[in-house]
Design an enzyme around this catalytic site. Sequence first.
Site, mmCIF file in Angstrom:
data_model
loop_
_atom_site.group_PDB
_atom_site.id
_atom_site.type_symbol
_atom_site.label_atom_id
_atom_site.label_comp_id
_atom_site.label_asym_id
_atom_site.label_seq_id
_atom_site.Cartn_x
_atom_site.Cartn_y
_atom_site.Cartn_z
ATOM 1 N N GLU A 16 1.251 -0.963 -0.226
ATOM 2 C CA GLU A 16 0.044 -0.157 0.064
ATOM 3 C C GLU A 16 0.999 1.406 -0.027
ATOM 4 O O GLU A 16 0.269 2.420 -0.364
ATOM 5 C CB GLU A 16 -0.981 -0.361 1.238
ATOM 6 C CG GLU A 16 -1.905 -1.424 1.260
ATOM 7 C CD GLU A 16 -2.726 -1.545 2.532
ATOM 8 O OE1 GLU A 16 -3.845 -2.159 2.432
ATOM 9 O OE2 GLU A 16 -1.777 -0.795 3.633
ATOM 10 N N ASP A 197 -11.610 -6.298 -2.448
ATOM 11 C CA ASP A 197 -12.571 -7.181 -2.287
ATOM 12 C C ASP A 197 -13.853 -6.444 -1.947
ATOM 13 O O ASP A 197 -14.171 -6.096 -1.236
ATOM 14 C CB ASP A 197 -11.924 -8.131 -2.094
ATOM 15 C CG ASP A 197 -11.817 -8.278 -0.523
ATOM 16 O OD1 ASP A 197 -12.231 -8.811 0.318
ATOM 17 O OD2 ASP A 197 -10.737 -7.359 0.013
#
Length: 229
Positions: A16, A197
């Site tokens: 990230e 997701d």
Amino acid sequence: MSEQVHALVVTAMEEEARPYLRHGGEEIETPIGRAWRLSLAGRDSLLLVSGIGLVNAAAAATAVLARFTPGALISSGSAGGLAQGIYVGDVVVGNAYSFHDADATNFGYVRGQVPGMPERYQADRELVSHAMGAHIEGVRVRPGKIVSGNSFIYSETVEAVRAAFPNALAADMESAALAQLAHLLGLRYVSVRAISDLCGPHAGEDFSMSVSEVSERSAAVVEAVAAHL
């Protein structure tokens, strides 16, 4: 005496953090996690990889905040989509935060509230506005509540969380902890999370994007925020 910087950006994982390090950065010492000093949208900033989870996020950020005072604390990275109508690849700009696994309702607190703390933590409105002003081709940016906890939300538990937090768009394991830290220290705060997701996908929706892919989207929105600091 602490040193002033424009922003402290906290990610849980190095995947990230990679979009922010593309143009370099000077690694600095920190007792928890890894941290870099860098320029973000031309602003002197810090990037922190805290590790996954509520305690890691709060502890690593606290260690950095002992040395630096940022104009804003920003959480960045990936999250699971929680609400109906949230899709993989969307970016959620958190405007409120709660702990989905905090339950002291028997003692008169609301679900998601830590005793002695606010019912929910609010993001800084100006930071949210700057995030919502980001225009990234092909990316939908939405404001809404983010819930956090030390438990993953999956298909068997998602409906209970949705029922308890009907306005929550996304779930992660750090945003609410950093929101509580910002509340305690009086820091401006926002979390910008891209959906990798879905916590409880419906038929035909069970697909995902890599953390690296969605982190690019989160970072692009965070850079738009940083440009105004």
